[in-house]
Write a protein that holds these residues in place. Structure first.
Motif, PDB file in Angstrom:
ATOM      1  N   UNK A  17      32.062  46.584  50.198  1.00  0.00           N
ATOM      2  CA  UNK A  17      33.487  46.927  50.197  1.00  0.00           C
ATOM      3  C   UNK A  17      34.325  45.732  49.765  1.00  0.00           C
ATOM      4  N   UNK A  18      33.996  44.547  50.311  1.00  0.00           N
ATOM      5  CA  UNK A  18      34.735  43.343  49.933  1.00  0.00           C
ATOM      6  C   UNK A  18      34.590  43.017  48.462  1.00  0.00           C
ATOM      7  N   UNK A  19      33.365  43.174  47.941  1.00  0.00           N
ATOM      8  CA  UNK A  19      33.139  42.912  46.516  1.00  0.00           C
ATOM      9  C   UNK A  19      33.950  43.865  45.651  1.00  0.00           C
ATOM     10  N   UNK A  20      33.942  45.144  45.987  1.00  0.00           N
ATOM     11  CA  UNK A  20      34.674  46.130  45.196  1.00  0.00           C
ATOM     12  C   UNK A  20      36.181  45.879  45.236  1.00  0.00           C
ATOM     13  N   UNK A  21      36.701  45.479  46.389  1.00  0.00           N
ATOM     14  CA  UNK A  21      38.138  45.221  46.487  1.00  0.00           C
ATOM     15  C   UNK A  21      38.549  44.002  45.674  1.00  0.00           C
ATOM     16  N   UNK A  22      37.754  42.937  45.745  1.00  0.00           N
ATOM     17  CA  UNK A  22      38.090  41.739  44.968  1.00  0.00           C
ATOM     18  C   UNK A  22      37.977  42.012  43.473  1.00  0.00           C
ATOM     19  N   UNK A  23      36.940  42.730  43.064  1.00  0.00           N
ATOM     20  CA  UNK A  23      36.794  43.066  41.652  1.00  0.00           C
ATOM     21  C   UNK A  23      37.917  44.000  41.192  1.00  0.00           C
ATOM     22  N   UNK A  24      38.277  44.966  42.050  1.00  0.00           N
ATOM     23  CA  UNK A  24      39.377  45.873  41.706  1.00  0.00           C
ATOM     24  C   UNK A  24      40.689  45.135  41.533  1.00  0.00           C
ATOM     25  N   UNK A  25      40.930  44.126  42.381  1.00  0.00           N
ATOM     26  CA  UNK A  25      42.159  43.340  42.258  1.00  0.00           C
ATOM     27  C   UNK A  25      42.197  42.582  40.947  1.00  0.00           C
ATOM     28  N   UNK A  26      41.056  42.011  40.541  1.00  0.00           N
ATOM     29  CA  UNK A  26      41.007  41.277  39.275  1.00  0.00           C
ATOM     30  C   UNK A  26      41.161  42.214  38.082  1.00  0.00           C
ATOM     31  N   UNK A  27      40.591  43.399  38.182  1.00  0.00           N
ATOM     32  CA  UNK A  27      40.708  44.351  37.075  1.00  0.00           C
ATOM     33  C   UNK A  27      42.135  44.848  36.909  1.00  0.00           C
ATOM     34  N   UNK A  28      42.866  45.011  38.013  1.00  0.00           N
ATOM     35  CA  UNK A  28      44.277  45.408  37.902  1.00  0.00           C
ATOM     36  C   UNK A  28      45.118  44.308  37.272  1.00  0.00           C
ATOM     37  N   UNK A  29      44.635  43.064  37.328  1.00  0.00           N
ATOM     38  CA  UNK A  29      45.327  41.938  36.709  1.00  0.00           C
ATOM     39  C   UNK A  29      44.778  41.645  35.317  1.00  0.00           C
ATOM     40  N   UNK A  30      44.000  42.597  34.760  1.00  0.00           N
ATOM     41  CA  UNK A  30      43.480  42.530  33.382  1.00  0.00           C
ATOM     42  C   UNK A  30      42.562  41.333  33.148  1.00  0.00           C
ATOM     43  N   UNK A  31      41.795  40.964  34.153  1.00  0.00           N
ATOM     44  CA  UNK A  31      40.836  39.872  33.993  1.00  0.00           C
ATOM     45  C   UNK A  31      39.544  40.415  33.389  1.00  0.00           C
ATOM     46  N   UNK A  32      39.026  39.729  32.377  1.00  0.00           N
ATOM     47  CA  UNK A  32      37.784  40.129  31.718  1.00  0.00           C
ATOM     48  C   UNK A  32      36.620  39.368  32.334  1.00  0.00           C
ATOM     49  N   UNK A  33      35.799  40.064  33.095  1.00  0.00           N
ATOM     50  CA  UNK A  33      34.670  39.445  33.795  1.00  0.00           C
ATOM     51  C   UNK A  33      33.397  39.664  32.980  1.00  0.00           C
ATOM     52  N   UNK A  34      32.718  38.571  32.620  1.00  0.00           N
ATOM     53  CA  UNK A  34      31.502  38.652  31.819  1.00  0.00           C
ATOM     54  C   UNK A  34      30.250  38.496  32.667  1.00  0.00           C
ATOM     55  N   UNK A  35      30.330  37.647  33.716  1.00  0.00           N
ATOM     56  CA  UNK A  35      29.132  37.340  34.500  1.00  0.00           C
ATOM     57  C   UNK A  35      29.498  37.178  35.965  1.00  0.00           C
ATOM     58  N   UNK A  36      28.597  37.599  36.861  1.00  0.00           N
ATOM     59  CA  UNK A  36      28.755  37.446  38.305  1.00  0.00           C
ATOM     60  C   UNK A  36      27.524  36.728  38.849  1.00  0.00           C
ATOM     61  N   UNK A  37      27.753  35.692  39.654  1.00  0.00           N
ATOM     62  CA  UNK A  37      26.668  34.953  40.302  1.00  0.00           C
ATOM     63  C   UNK A  37      26.763  35.214  41.802  1.00  0.00           C
ATOM     64  N   UNK A  38      25.701  35.747  42.401  1.00  0.00           N
ATOM     65  CA  UNK A  38      25.685  36.047  43.834  1.00  0.00           C
ATOM     66  C   UNK A  38      24.366  35.590  44.449  1.00  0.00           C
ATOM     67  N   UNK A  39      24.223  35.822  45.756  1.00  0.00           N
ATOM     68  CA  UNK A  39      22.942  35.575  46.402  1.00  0.00           C
ATOM     69  C   UNK A  39      22.017  36.775  46.166  1.00  0.00           C
ATOM     70  N   UNK A  40      20.919  36.863  46.918  1.00  0.00           N
ATOM     71  CA  UNK A  40      19.926  37.911  46.670  1.00  0.00           C
ATOM     72  C   UNK A  40      20.238  39.210  47.405  1.00  0.00           C
ATOM     73  N   UNK A  41      21.502  39.452  47.693  1.00  0.00           N
ATOM     74  CA  UNK A  41      21.882  40.673  48.401  1.00  0.00           C
ATOM     75  C   UNK A  41      21.479  41.907  47.591  1.00  0.00           C
ATOM     76  N   UNK A  42      20.626  42.735  48.190  1.00  0.00           N
ATOM     77  CA  UNK A  42      20.169  43.942  47.490  1.00  0.00           C
ATOM     78  C   UNK A  42      21.313  44.921  47.280  1.00  0.00           C
ATOM     79  N   UNK A  43      22.258  44.956  48.225  1.00  0.00           N
ATOM     80  CA  UNK A  43      23.395  45.878  48.102  1.00  0.00           C
ATOM     81  C   UNK A  43      24.258  45.519  46.903  1.00  0.00           C
ATOM     82  N   UNK A  44      24.525  44.225  46.693  1.00  0.00           N
ATOM     83  CA  UNK A  44      25.351  43.794  45.563  1.00  0.00           C
ATOM     84  C   UNK A  44      24.604  44.000  44.252  1.00  0.00           C
ATOM     85  N   UNK A  45      23.294  43.753  44.250  1.00  0.00           N
ATOM     86  CA  UNK A  45      22.518  43.973  43.027  1.00  0.00           C
ATOM     87  C   UNK A  45      22.571  45.436  42.610  1.00  0.00           C
ATOM     88  N   UNK A  46      22.412  46.326  43.560  1.00  0.00           N
ATOM     89  CA  UNK A  46      22.458  47.757  43.267  1.00  0.00           C
ATOM     90  C   UNK A  46      23.850  48.174  42.808  1.00  0.00           C
TER      91      UNK A  46
END
Length: 493
Positions: A223-252
């Motif tokens: 939920x936190x990841x989706x909200x932060x990404x949604x906020x950046x997308x509303x500000x027209x930020x172009x995201x090319x790459x995401x670096x995270x830990x080995x969280x299976x939920x985020x990978x999926x």
């Protein structure tokens, strides 16, 4: 931080030696300074009484009789003195701080100082009571927070967020993301997910989610990841790459909802995890020799990522080559692109002194299980870009200043304190290295930019960089806007 004098608030002129500067007389009719910048003093009541006794009656009749009585009125830290002379005239003599209507400026600034310093009201109140110093009560503190402090902090954070994204408009964003819990153990109250621009090392967005029994911590991370990404997308930020830990939920989540974004894993955390697996394997019977190879295996995964030219297949081949190297085999055949070790021929003394593994031995079989683990090899394909979230971990330590894990805060306070932590981090990412004044047990050249520290894992001395203290001047800018909001000179939504 040590308990030495904090120089993070000093201006260049303040840092000079003040012993040779004599105080000068100042005009009493000089204009009133800004409440944030003017100096404040602790006044003892006995000294205040002595000052009152030196002043004659200044009532409308101007009788000039001696003052014999005084009456105090306090509003939090505010004090007003009403006096009566020998002739019975009564007048207001003095107010300890400026007011806007009924609102004392000192009470507002005191509330801001408690919040902006990362302290808590109860801890500050304890200090005031030990001093018997008049201060604000809890209701005043929380009212000031909601009316003036939170809106001003939120305004400054939104402006900072816009500035960060505008500075990276010409390039796609590479973001590092991670979850932080506000409490250790099994009783967290909030989940904070943050995204940081890897290039500028500045925090771009974050989300604070309260922990509930109905949602798991993995679900809150999504939920936190989706909200932060949604906020950046509303500000027209172009995201090319995401670096995270080995969280299976985020990978999926990235695979299903963000297929156009390259997903990379944190190399540091993964190498640490592999090292821990090797340490566990070394506890098996006849596998003690693996203890000597833990650091080399961790270094090997970094070398594989550095030299794979962003090719996941080549990275996997280089990673598997460690099984040959540990057996003192440095050239081998096969159809892979990696058929030999890349290091120069080893000197004879190194070959003789190294504790090599025997092929098909118990230790080698345990290491093979780790290196060729299917789940691990799947994750290793997300390491080819040599990314890590080290700077995000540094930001998390800054969060501890404003959101200590031993204290509980309400949601609006948690958001405001996280905003302060993000502002603090973004203002200090470009700190320069400090010069060490005296070298101890390492050479003078290294002493200019580095210091000594203790490694918990290796239990040995290591050299680490020392940096100048952080700059906290941005807090004064926020406090000035708080006063402007109180005086209705500015409005913040």
């Amino acid at each position: 931080m040590s308990e030495d004098e904090d120089e993070s608030f000093l201006l260049p002129s303040d840092a000079e030696d003040e012993d040779d500067i004599k105080p000068v007389f100042q005009d009493l009719d000089s204009p009133v300074e800004n409440p944030v910048e003017e100096e404040k003093y602790i006044v003892f009541e006995s000294c205040l009484k002595k000052l009152i006794m030196m002043i004659p009656c200044m009532s409308d009749t101007k009788c000039m009789s001696p003052l014999t009585q005084y009456r105090k009125e306090t509003i939090g830290s505010y004090l007003s003195i009403e006096v009566r002379c020998r002739s019975g005239h009564t007048s207001l003599l003095w107010e300890s701080q400026p007011r806007h209507g009924y609102q004392p400026m000192g009470d507002v600034l005191l509330s801001a100082a408690v919040l902006f310093s990362g302290s808590s009201f109860l801890k500050s109140q304890h200090m005031f009571k030990l001093l018997n110093l008049k201060s604000i009560d809890k209701s005043t503190y929380y009212k000031t927070q909601s009316m003036y402090l939170f809106p001003t902090i939120n305004h400054h954070w939104k402006e900072e967020q816009k500035a960060v994204l505008q500075s990276v408009q010409e390039r796609p964003l590479c973001l590092a993301g991670d979850q932080q819990l506000d409490n250790p153990g099994f009783s967290p109250k909030y989940s904070i997910y943050s995204l940081m621009d890897v290039a500028s090392k500045k925090v771009c967005s974050f989300s604070v989610q309260p922990v509930t029994p109905q949602v798991t911590l993995e679900g809150l991370e999504k939920i936190g990841f989706q909200k932060t990404m949604g906020e950046l997308q509303t500000m027209n930020a172009e995201v090319k790459m995401i670096v995270t830990d080995r969280s299976a939920a985020i990978q999926e989540l990235l695979k299903d909802n963000y297929p156009g974004i390259i997903h990379q894993l944190d190399l540091w955390h993964l190498s640490k995890s592999i090292g821990n697996e090797v340490l566990m394997a070394a506890k098996h019977k006849d596998c003690e020799i693996l203890y000597e190879w833990v650091e080399a295996i961790r270094n090997h995964i970094w070398w594989s990522s550095c030299t794979c030219c962003r090719n996941p297949d080549l990275f996997i081949e280089k990673w598997k080559s460690v099984l040959q190297h540990v057996t003192n085999v440095h050239e081998w055949g096969g159809d892979s692109d990696c058929k030999a070790c890349h290091h120069p021929p080893l000197p004879e003394e190194v070959v003789n002194s190294a504790n090599w593994l025997k092929k098909d031995s118990a230790a080698h079989e345990q290491l093979k299980k780790i290196v060729e683990n299917t789940s691990l090899l799947k994750d290793l394909r997300h390491l080819s870009f040599l990314c890590h979230t080290g700077e995000l971990d540094i930001y998390h330590t800054t969060c501890l200043k404003y959101c200590p894990k031993t204290l509980h805060f309400f949601l609006d306070s948690m958001v405001a304190r996280t905003q302060l932590a993000a502002l603090d981090h973004n203002r200090n990412v470009c700190r320069v290295k400090e010069l060490v004044k005296s070298a101890s047990s390492f050479d003078a050249l290294s002493a200019k930019t580095q210091g000594l520290g203790v490694s918990k894992g290796q239990k040995s001395w290591i050299i680490k960089a020392l940096y100048k203290q952080t700059c906290q001047h941005f807090l004064f800018d926020i406090m000035k806007d708080v006063i402007a909001l109180v005086r209705e000179e500015k409005t913040f939504q």
